[in-house]
Design a protein around this motif. Structure first.
Motif, mmCIF file in Angstrom:
data_model
loop_
_atom_site.group_PDB
_atom_site.id
_atom_site.type_symbol
_atom_site.label_atom_id
_atom_site.label_comp_id
_atom_site.label_asym_id
_atom_site.label_seq_id
_atom_site.Cartn_x
_atom_site.Cartn_y
_atom_site.Cartn_z
ATOM 1 N N ALA A 9 -1.139 -0.775 -4.366
ATOM 2 C CA ALA A 9 -2.369 0.022 -4.300
ATOM 3 C C ALA A 9 -2.024 1.421 -3.819
ATOM 4 N N ASN A 10 -2.462 2.416 -4.564
ATOM 5 C CA ASN A 10 -2.181 3.800 -4.168
ATOM 6 C C ASN A 10 -3.332 4.715 -4.551
ATOM 7 N N ARG A 11 -3.562 5.676 -3.657
ATOM 8 C CA ARG A 11 -4.566 6.727 -3.848
ATOM 9 C C ARG A 11 -4.390 7.367 -5.227
ATOM 10 N N THR A 12 -3.164 7.715 -5.574
ATOM 11 C CA THR A 12 -2.876 8.280 -6.899
ATOM 12 C C THR A 12 -2.422 7.122 -7.789
ATOM 13 N N LEU A 13 -3.342 6.659 -8.649
ATOM 14 C CA LEU A 13 -3.076 5.435 -9.417
ATOM 15 C C LEU A 13 -1.832 5.570 -10.297
ATOM 16 N N GLY B 133 -2.584 10.769 10.739
ATOM 17 C CA GLY B 133 -3.781 10.490 11.535
ATOM 18 C C GLY B 133 -4.960 10.103 10.666
ATOM 19 N N ALA B 134 -4.700 9.744 9.411
ATOM 20 C CA ALA B 134 -5.794 9.412 8.488
ATOM 21 C C ALA B 134 -6.227 7.957 8.687
ATOM 22 N N GLU B 135 -7.347 7.617 8.096
ATOM 23 C CA GLU B 135 -7.863 6.240 8.113
ATOM 24 C C GLU B 135 -6.886 5.308 7.405
ATOM 25 N N VAL B 136 -6.945 4.019 7.751
ATOM 26 C CA VAL B 136 -6.163 3.040 6.999
ATOM 27 C C VAL B 136 -6.646 3.089 5.541
ATOM 28 N N PRO B 137 -5.707 3.216 4.593
ATOM 29 C CA PRO B 137 -6.140 3.512 3.223
ATOM 30 C C PRO B 137 -6.652 2.328 2.405
ATOM 31 N N VAL B 138 -6.865 1.159 3.018
ATOM 32 C CA VAL B 138 -7.430 0.025 2.269
ATOM 33 C C VAL B 138 -8.568 -0.606 3.083
ATOM 34 N N VAL C 33 0.855 -1.192 0.000
ATOM 35 C CA VAL C 33 0.000 0.000 0.000
ATOM 36 C C VAL C 33 0.889 1.240 0.000
ATOM 37 N N GLY C 34 0.729 2.077 -1.035
ATOM 38 C CA GLY C 34 1.555 3.271 -1.185
ATOM 39 C C GLY C 34 2.467 3.118 -2.386
ATOM 40 N N ALA C 35 2.862 4.261 -2.969
ATOM 41 C CA ALA C 35 3.729 4.217 -4.150
ATOM 42 C C ALA C 35 4.737 5.364 -4.111
ATOM 43 N N GLY C 36 5.082 5.805 -2.909
ATOM 44 C CA GLY C 36 6.096 6.857 -2.759
ATOM 45 C C GLY C 36 7.469 6.236 -2.607
ATOM 46 N N GLY C 37 8.380 7.006 -2.026
ATOM 47 C CA GLY C 37 9.760 6.549 -1.881
ATOM 48 C C GLY C 37 9.876 5.287 -1.046
ATOM 49 N N ALA C 38 9.078 5.186 0.008
ATOM 50 C CA ALA C 38 9.177 4.018 0.894
ATOM 51 C C ALA C 38 8.781 2.746 0.152
ATOM 52 N N ALA C 39 7.716 2.824 -0.647
ATOM 53 C CA ALA C 39 7.273 1.656 -1.417
ATOM 54 C C ALA C 39 8.292 1.317 -2.502
ATOM 55 N N ASN D 285 1.998 -1.696 4.751
ATOM 56 C CA ASN D 285 1.630 -0.290 4.651
ATOM 57 C C ASN D 285 2.886 0.560 4.491
ATOM 58 N N ALA D 286 3.046 1.120 3.290
ATOM 59 C CA ALA D 286 4.202 1.980 3.015
ATOM 60 C C ALA D 286 3.739 3.408 2.778
ATOM 61 N N THR D 287 2.549 3.754 3.309
ATOM 62 C CA THR D 287 2.080 5.141 3.181
ATOM 63 C C THR D 287 2.368 5.890 4.475
ATOM 64 N N ALA D 288 2.231 7.196 4.370
ATOM 65 C CA ALA D 288 2.420 8.034 5.553
ATOM 66 C C ALA D 288 1.058 8.302 6.203
ATOM 67 N N SER D 289 0.047 7.461 5.907
ATOM 68 C CA SER D 289 -1.318 7.772 6.353
ATOM 69 C C SER D 289 -1.456 7.797 7.875
ATOM 70 N N SER D 290 -0.785 6.850 8.574
ATOM 71 C CA SER D 290 -0.901 6.837 10.034
ATOM 72 C C SER D 290 -0.318 8.110 10.628
HETATM 73 P P1 ATR Z 1 7.631 8.219 1.458
HETATM 74 O O1 ATR Z 1 9.018 8.553 1.003
HETATM 75 O O2 ATR Z 1 7.486 8.130 2.938
HETATM 76 O O3 ATR Z 1 7.036 7.064 0.740
HETATM 77 P P2 ATR Z 1 6.112 9.945 -0.268
HETATM 78 O O4 ATR Z 1 7.038 9.657 -1.399
HETATM 79 O O5 ATR Z 1 5.597 11.345 -0.072
HETATM 80 O O6 ATR Z 1 6.745 9.533 1.113
HETATM 81 O O7 ATR Z 1 4.852 8.951 -0.408
HETATM 82 C C1 ATR Z 1 3.823 8.926 0.529
HETATM 83 C C2 ATR Z 1 2.868 7.780 0.177
HETATM 84 O O8 ATR Z 1 1.836 7.759 1.155
HETATM 85 C C3 ATR Z 1 2.175 7.952 -1.171
HETATM 86 O O9 ATR Z 1 1.883 6.671 -1.677
HETATM 87 C C4 ATR Z 1 0.898 8.691 -0.764
HETATM 88 O O10 ATR Z 1 -0.157 8.571 -1.662
HETATM 89 P P3 ATR Z 1 -0.235 9.554 -2.965
HETATM 90 O O11 ATR Z 1 0.798 9.062 -3.917
HETATM 91 O O12 ATR Z 1 -1.616 9.359 -3.457
HETATM 92 O O13 ATR Z 1 0.045 10.929 -2.446
HETATM 93 C C5 ATR Z 1 0.576 7.955 0.513
HETATM 94 N N1 ATR Z 1 -0.299 8.688 1.438
HETATM 95 C C6 ATR Z 1 0.026 9.738 2.224
HETATM 96 N N2 ATR Z 1 -1.016 10.120 2.970
HETATM 97 C C7 ATR Z 1 -2.047 9.293 2.663
HETATM 98 C C8 ATR Z 1 -3.410 9.165 3.095
HETATM 99 N N3 ATR Z 1 -3.908 9.976 4.013
HETATM 100 N N4 ATR Z 1 -4.146 8.178 2.555
HETATM 101 C C9 ATR Z 1 -3.641 7.352 1.605
HETATM 102 N N5 ATR Z 1 -2.369 7.423 1.164
HETATM 103 C C10 ATR Z 1 -1.578 8.367 1.677
#
Ligand code: ATR
Length: 282
Positions: free
Chosen positions: A157-161, A207-212, A133-139, A199-204
């Motif tokens: 799976a990522n919010r921004t497909l 303070g956001a909901e779990v994104p899946v 879950v997530g597609a940023g640097g961590a993923a 979970n590789a997103t910064a959602s926690s």
């Molecule tokens: P990092 O290097 O920690 O991965 P990043 O490159 O900014 O940081 O990526 C953050 C990831 O967390 C992205 O996948 C981001 O989704 P988007 O690509 O749609 O922005 C995801 N993310 C951050 N906050 C989120 C939230 N509240 N709900 C769902 N996904 C979230």
């Protein structure tokens, strides 16, 4: 006449912020347990001063450093040579400085994650269905090693497909080589369930909901948050409530540090022992 002993070799972690980093404590313990003579510092680097920060550190005799947010992409760009893992992810979390001025970059985040899942948590990845879950640097830093660990199927799976699709595209050749199925979806489009959810997103953190949806959790599956401490709590509580086995990223942190230590010193530190000590201390 007695000569004074050489000073210990110098290492550090660079980031902004960096005050929270546990890397100095982990590497100090590794050094103690292996008898390696080194000093490991924490360095706060100005947001526009990464290259200068590295030059200053090398001028002071620095032998290597860990890189944390937000410099992992810049670290890759600064390197003269790098591992395949860095080429694939575009990001580096370890630099090693040679006496001829060359800089080698590696990314040990994915190795750390795979080691923590398969060795410390004793959950196999070979032949399993994985949701990243997530597609940023961590993923990006962990997808290659997850494929190399033999996952049968990985959904990103990522919010921004578009970002998930880009990550899948850049790893398509490796997936095909590994005979792994690799697909990109939005969280809303997820219909299957999985053996391992990461979970590789910064959602926690936000303070956001779990994104899946909870329907992605197979009964008894491993639900892993790459964060640790309070930042992982929301995801871990959610996983536990829905019958999954929760695990935070503390083990990944220790294992990625162990891989960096091995690269710098040629000695593998007893990472499982250090992880156990840290878990007990928390
Ligand atoms: P990092 O290097 O920690 O991965 P990043 O490159 O900014 O940081 O990526 C953050 C990831 O967390 C992205 O996948 C981001 O989704 P988007 O690509 O749609 O922005 C995801 N993310 C951050 N906050 C989120 C939230 N509240 N709900 C769902 N996904 C979230």
């Amino acid at each position: 006449m007695t000569s004074s002993p050489l000073p210990p070799d110098l290492y550090c972690v660079m980031g902004n912020p960096v005050g929270h980093s546990r890397s100095p404590a982990i590497h100090a313990r590794f050094a103690e347990l292996t008898g390696e003579r080194l000093r490991y510092e924490r360095r706060l680097i100005a947001l526009d001063g990464f290259a200068q920060g590295v030059r200053d550190f090398v001028a002071e005799g620095g032998r290597g450093c860990n890189i944390t947010v937000p410099f992992k992409f810049e670290a890759q760009a600064l390197a003269t040579t790098c591992s395949d893992r860095v080429r694939l992810s575009g990001a580096a979390n370890v630099l090693s400085f040679a006496s001829d001025g060359s800089i080698y970059a590696d990314n040990t985040d994915g190795l750390g994650l795979v080691a923590d899942i398969t060795r410390n948590a004793d959950v196999p990845l070979a032949g399993r269905d994985v949701l990243l879950v997530g597609a940023g640097g961590a993923a990006a830093g962990v997808l290659g090693p997850l494929l190399l660990a033999g996952a049968r199927h990985i959904t990103v799976a990522n919010r921004t497909l578009a970002k998930a699709q880009a990550l899948v595209q850049s790893h398509a050749a490796l997936a095909s080589l590994q005979k792994s199925e690799l697909v990109a979806l939005t969280p809303q489009a997820l219909e299957a369930n999985f053996d391992v959810i990461i979970n590789a997103t910064a959602s926690s953190l936000a303070g956001a909901e779990v994104p899946v949806p909870a329907s992605v959790l197979r009964p008894g599956c491993l639900a892993y948050d790459m964060m640790y401490g309070p930042a992982a709590q929301g995801f871990l509580d959610w996983a536990r409530q829905h019958g999954a086995v929760p695990r935070d990223g503390l083990g990944m942190l220790v294992e990625q540090a162990a891989e960096a230590f091995l690269l710098w010193r040629g000695v593998r530190p007893p990472s499982a022992q250090v992880l156990q000590e840290m878990q007990q201390a928390l």
